[in-house]
Design a protein around this motif. Structure first.
Motif, PDB file in Angstrom:
ATOM      1  N   THR A 149       0.849  -1.189   0.000  1.00 52.25           N
ATOM      2  CA  THR A 149       0.000   0.000   0.000  1.00 52.25           C
ATOM      3  C   THR A 149       0.882   1.234   0.000  1.00 52.25           C
ATOM      4  O   THR A 149       1.813   1.335   0.803  1.00 52.25           O
ATOM      5  N   VAL A 150       0.579   2.161  -0.894  1.00 52.87           N
ATOM      6  CA  VAL A 150       1.270   3.453  -0.885  1.00 52.87           C
ATOM      7  C   VAL A 150       0.709   4.225   0.297  1.00 52.87           C
ATOM      8  O   VAL A 150      -0.499   4.399   0.429  1.00 52.87           O
ATOM      9  N   THR A 151       1.605   4.663   1.164  1.00 51.12           N
ATOM     10  CA  THR A 151       1.148   5.332   2.385  1.00 51.12           C
ATOM     11  C   THR A 151       1.259   6.848   2.321  1.00 51.12           C
ATOM     12  O   THR A 151       0.495   7.551   2.976  1.00 51.12           O
ATOM     13  N   GLU A 152       2.203   7.341   1.519  1.00 48.10           N
ATOM     14  CA  GLU A 152       2.427   8.788   1.512  1.00 48.10           C
ATOM     15  C   GLU A 152       3.217   9.200   0.277  1.00 48.10           C
ATOM     16  O   GLU A 152       4.096   8.473  -0.171  1.00 48.10           O
ATOM     17  N   ILE A 153       2.886  10.363  -0.242  1.00 46.01           N
ATOM     18  CA  ILE A 153       3.681  10.971  -1.305  1.00 46.01           C
ATOM     19  C   ILE A 153       4.082  12.357  -0.828  1.00 46.01           C
ATOM     20  O   ILE A 153       3.232  13.189  -0.522  1.00 46.01           O
ATOM     21  N   GLU A 154       5.370  12.569  -0.750  1.00 48.37           N
ATOM     22  CA  GLU A 154       5.897  13.873  -0.357  1.00 48.37           C
ATOM     23  C   GLU A 154       6.421  14.554  -1.613  1.00 48.37           C
ATOM     24  O   GLU A 154       7.381  14.094  -2.220  1.00 48.37           O
ATOM     25  N   GLU A 155       5.764  15.619  -2.003  1.00 50.28           N
ATOM     26  CA  GLU A 155       6.135  16.312  -3.237  1.00 50.28           C
ATOM     27  C   GLU A 155       7.452  17.053  -3.075  1.00 50.28           C
ATOM     28  O   GLU A 155       7.715  17.650  -2.046  1.00 50.28           O
ATOM     29  N   ARG A 156       8.249  17.015  -4.131  1.00 51.25           N
ATOM     30  CA  ARG A 156       9.555  17.673  -4.107  1.00 51.25           C
ATOM     31  C   ARG A 156       9.681  18.764  -5.149  1.00 51.25           C
ATOM     32  O   ARG A 156      10.761  19.207  -5.440  1.00 51.25           O
ATOM     33  N   GLY A 157       8.581  19.171  -5.726  1.00 44.65           N
ATOM     34  CA  GLY A 157       8.642  20.236  -6.709  1.00 44.65           C
ATOM     35  C   GLY A 157       8.338  19.723  -8.108  1.00 44.65           C
ATOM     36  O   GLY A 157       8.219  18.529  -8.342  1.00 44.65           O
ATOM     37  N   HIS A 158       8.249  20.654  -9.031  1.00 43.79           N
ATOM     38  CA  HIS A 158       7.791  20.355 -10.382  1.00 43.79           C
ATOM     39  C   HIS A 158       8.668  19.337 -11.115  1.00 43.79           C
ATOM     40  O   HIS A 158       8.176  18.375 -11.675  1.00 43.79           O
ATOM     41  N   LYS A 159       9.974  19.523 -11.142  1.00 41.28           N
ATOM     42  CA  LYS A 159      10.834  18.640 -11.922  1.00 41.28           C
ATOM     43  C   LYS A 159      11.698  17.732 -11.063  1.00 41.28           C
ATOM     44  O   LYS A 159      12.597  17.083 -11.568  1.00 41.28           O
ATOM     45  N   ARG A 161      12.174  14.564  -8.108  1.00 43.06           N
ATOM     46  CA  ARG A 161      11.537  13.307  -7.747  1.00 43.06           C
ATOM     47  C   ARG A 161      10.781  13.451  -6.427  1.00 43.06           C
ATOM     48  O   ARG A 161      11.206  14.162  -5.527  1.00 43.06           O
ATOM     49  N   ASP A 162       9.670  12.735  -6.326  1.00 41.54           N
ATOM     50  CA  ASP A 162       8.855  12.735  -5.124  1.00 41.54           C
ATOM     51  C   ASP A 162       9.252  11.552  -4.249  1.00 41.54           C
ATOM     52  O   ASP A 162       9.684  10.513  -4.744  1.00 41.54           O
ATOM     53  N   ARG A 163       9.083  11.702  -2.959  1.00 40.10           N
ATOM     54  CA  ARG A 163       9.349  10.613  -2.017  1.00 40.10           C
ATOM     55  C   ARG A 163       8.038   9.860  -1.809  1.00 40.10           C
ATOM     56  O   ARG A 163       7.084  10.409  -1.277  1.00 40.10           O
ATOM     57  N   HIS A 205       9.324  10.412  -9.927  1.00 40.81           N
ATOM     58  CA  HIS A 205       8.433  11.518 -10.286  1.00 40.81           C
ATOM     59  C   HIS A 205       7.036  10.932 -10.461  1.00 40.81           C
ATOM     60  O   HIS A 205       6.818  10.050 -11.287  1.00 40.81           O
ATOM     61  N   VAL A 206       6.102  11.399  -9.659  1.00 36.02           N
ATOM     62  CA  VAL A 206       4.729  10.929  -9.720  1.00 36.02           C
ATOM     63  C   VAL A 206       3.923  11.913 -10.560  1.00 36.02           C
ATOM     64  O   VAL A 206       3.921  13.111 -10.264  1.00 36.02           O
ATOM     65  N   PRO A 207       3.247  11.436 -11.616  1.00 36.71           N
ATOM     66  CA  PRO A 207       2.418  12.340 -12.404  1.00 36.71           C
ATOM     67  C   PRO A 207       1.375  13.036 -11.526  1.00 36.71           C
ATOM     68  O   PRO A 207       0.841  12.442 -10.586  1.00 36.71           O
ATOM     69  N   GLU A 208       1.127  14.268 -11.800  1.00 36.75           N
ATOM     70  CA  GLU A 208       0.244  15.105 -10.975  1.00 36.75           C
ATOM     71  C   GLU A 208      -1.110  14.449 -10.676  1.00 36.75           C
ATOM     72  O   GLU A 208      -1.535  14.444  -9.521  1.00 36.75           O
ATOM     73  N   PRO A 209      -1.819  13.880 -11.660  1.00 37.19           N
ATOM     74  CA  PRO A 209      -3.124  13.284 -11.328  1.00 37.19           C
ATOM     75  C   PRO A 209      -3.019  12.116 -10.343  1.00 37.19           C
ATOM     76  O   PRO A 209      -3.950  11.844  -9.603  1.00 37.19           O
ATOM     77  N   TRP A 210      -1.897  11.429 -10.317  1.00 36.02           N
ATOM     78  CA  TRP A 210      -1.733  10.278  -9.430  1.00 36.02           C
ATOM     79  C   TRP A 210      -1.457  10.680  -7.998  1.00 36.02           C
ATOM     80  O   TRP A 210      -1.637   9.889  -7.083  1.00 36.02           O
ATOM     81  N   LYS A 211      -0.986  11.887  -7.768  1.00 32.99           N
ATOM     82  CA  LYS A 211      -0.603  12.314  -6.420  1.00 32.99           C
ATOM     83  C   LYS A 211      -1.785  12.296  -5.458  1.00 32.99           C
ATOM     84  O   LYS A 211      -1.607  12.211  -4.250  1.00 32.99           O
ATOM     85  N   TYR A 212      -2.982  12.349  -5.991  1.00 42.68           N
ATOM     86  CA  TYR A 212      -4.170  12.378  -5.155  1.00 42.68           C
ATOM     87  C   TYR A 212      -4.880  11.029  -5.125  1.00 42.68           C
ATOM     88  O   TYR A 212      -5.667  10.780  -4.225  1.00 42.68           O
ATOM     89  N   LEU A 262      -5.869   0.329 -16.083  1.00 39.44           N
ATOM     90  CA  LEU A 262      -7.221   0.865 -15.942  1.00 39.44           C
ATOM     91  C   LEU A 262      -7.368   1.708 -14.675  1.00 39.44           C
ATOM     92  O   LEU A 262      -8.106   2.687 -14.665  1.00 39.44           O
ATOM     93  N   ARG A 263      -6.690   1.317 -13.590  1.00 37.17           N
ATOM     94  CA  ARG A 263      -6.804   2.082 -12.344  1.00 37.17           C
ATOM     95  C   ARG A 263      -6.027   3.375 -12.360  1.00 37.17           C
ATOM     96  O   ARG A 263      -6.412   4.364 -11.770  1.00 37.17           O
ATOM     97  N   PHE A 264      -4.854   3.343 -13.018  1.00 37.85           N
ATOM     98  CA  PHE A 264      -3.990   4.499 -13.056  1.00 37.85           C
ATOM     99  C   PHE A 264      -3.596   4.778 -14.500  1.00 37.85           C
ATOM    100  O   PHE A 264      -2.482   4.458 -14.908  1.00 37.85           O
ATOM    101  N   PRO A 265      -4.474   5.350 -15.295  1.00 36.29           N
ATOM    102  CA  PRO A 265      -4.109   5.633 -16.683  1.00 36.29           C
ATOM    103  C   PRO A 265      -2.863   6.500 -16.746  1.00 36.29           C
ATOM    104  O   PRO A 265      -2.774   7.520 -16.076  1.00 36.29           O
ATOM    105  N   PHE A 266      -1.903   6.045 -17.498  1.00 33.19           N
ATOM    106  CA  PHE A 266      -0.628   6.775 -17.591  1.00 33.19           C
ATOM    107  C   PHE A 266      -0.852   8.054 -18.359  1.00 33.19           C
ATOM    108  O   PHE A 266      -1.328   8.041 -19.485  1.00 33.19           O
ATOM    109  N   PRO A 267      -0.521   9.205 -17.747  1.00 34.75           N
ATOM    110  CA  PRO A 267      -0.781  10.496 -18.402  1.00 34.75           C
ATOM    111  C   PRO A 267       0.095  10.706 -19.620  1.00 34.75           C
ATOM    112  O   PRO A 267       1.136  10.177 -19.749  1.00 34.75           O
TER     113      PRO A 267
END
Length: 130
Positions: free
Chosen positions: A44-54, A56-58, A77-84, A125-130
């Motif tokens: 299970t993904v528990t947390e995404i910590e954003e590190r800025g636009h370009k 990598r995210d933790r 780098h997590v695509p923006e729609p997936w961060k939520y 299907l669950r996470f369409p790649f942007p």
């Protein structure tokens, strides 16, 4: 410039190069262990910590293997729609069966290609790649 400064400069770069080689070799050995001794579980993904636009995210995740609970982190780098939508979701995890603390979750098409596996429709299907 004096000789002491030059030697300090040389020593600094030798130490820096040694550290970078160590990190690269260690990462390659961990990836090799996953490829050679791979086993699969879910996590299970528990947390995404954003590190800025370009940058990598933790991404923190949890999984179980062999009756024990483990936690891991992946810097991607997590695509923006997936961060939520990604936190709290179940994802496949590949584990080094001989060192189960060494694992990573699989979510991107390239993750599966590296393991010579097709990208599952269930993820597509669950996470369409942007």
């Amino acid at each position: 410039m004096n000789k002491r400064f030059i030697w300090s400069f040389v020593i600094f770069f030798v130490l820096l190069a040694g550290f970078l080689v160590y990190v690269n070799v260690k990462e390659n050995l961990l990836e090799q262990g996953i490829r050679d001794n791979r086993a699969f579980t879910t996590g299970t993904v528990t947390e995404i910590e954003e590190r800025g636009h370009k940058r990598r995210d933790r991404v923190a995740f949890q999984y179980q293997f062999g009756g024990k609970a483990y936690a891991g982190v992946r810097w991607i780098h997590v695509p923006e729609p997936w961060k939520y939508t990604l936190p709290g979701r179940t994802v496949p995890v590949v584990v080094d069966a001989e060192a189960p603390e060494n694992a990573r979750f699989l979510i991107f098409p390239g993750d599966f290609e590296e393991l010579d596996m097709p990208y599952p429709d269930s993820i597509r299907l669950r996470f369409p790649f942007p």
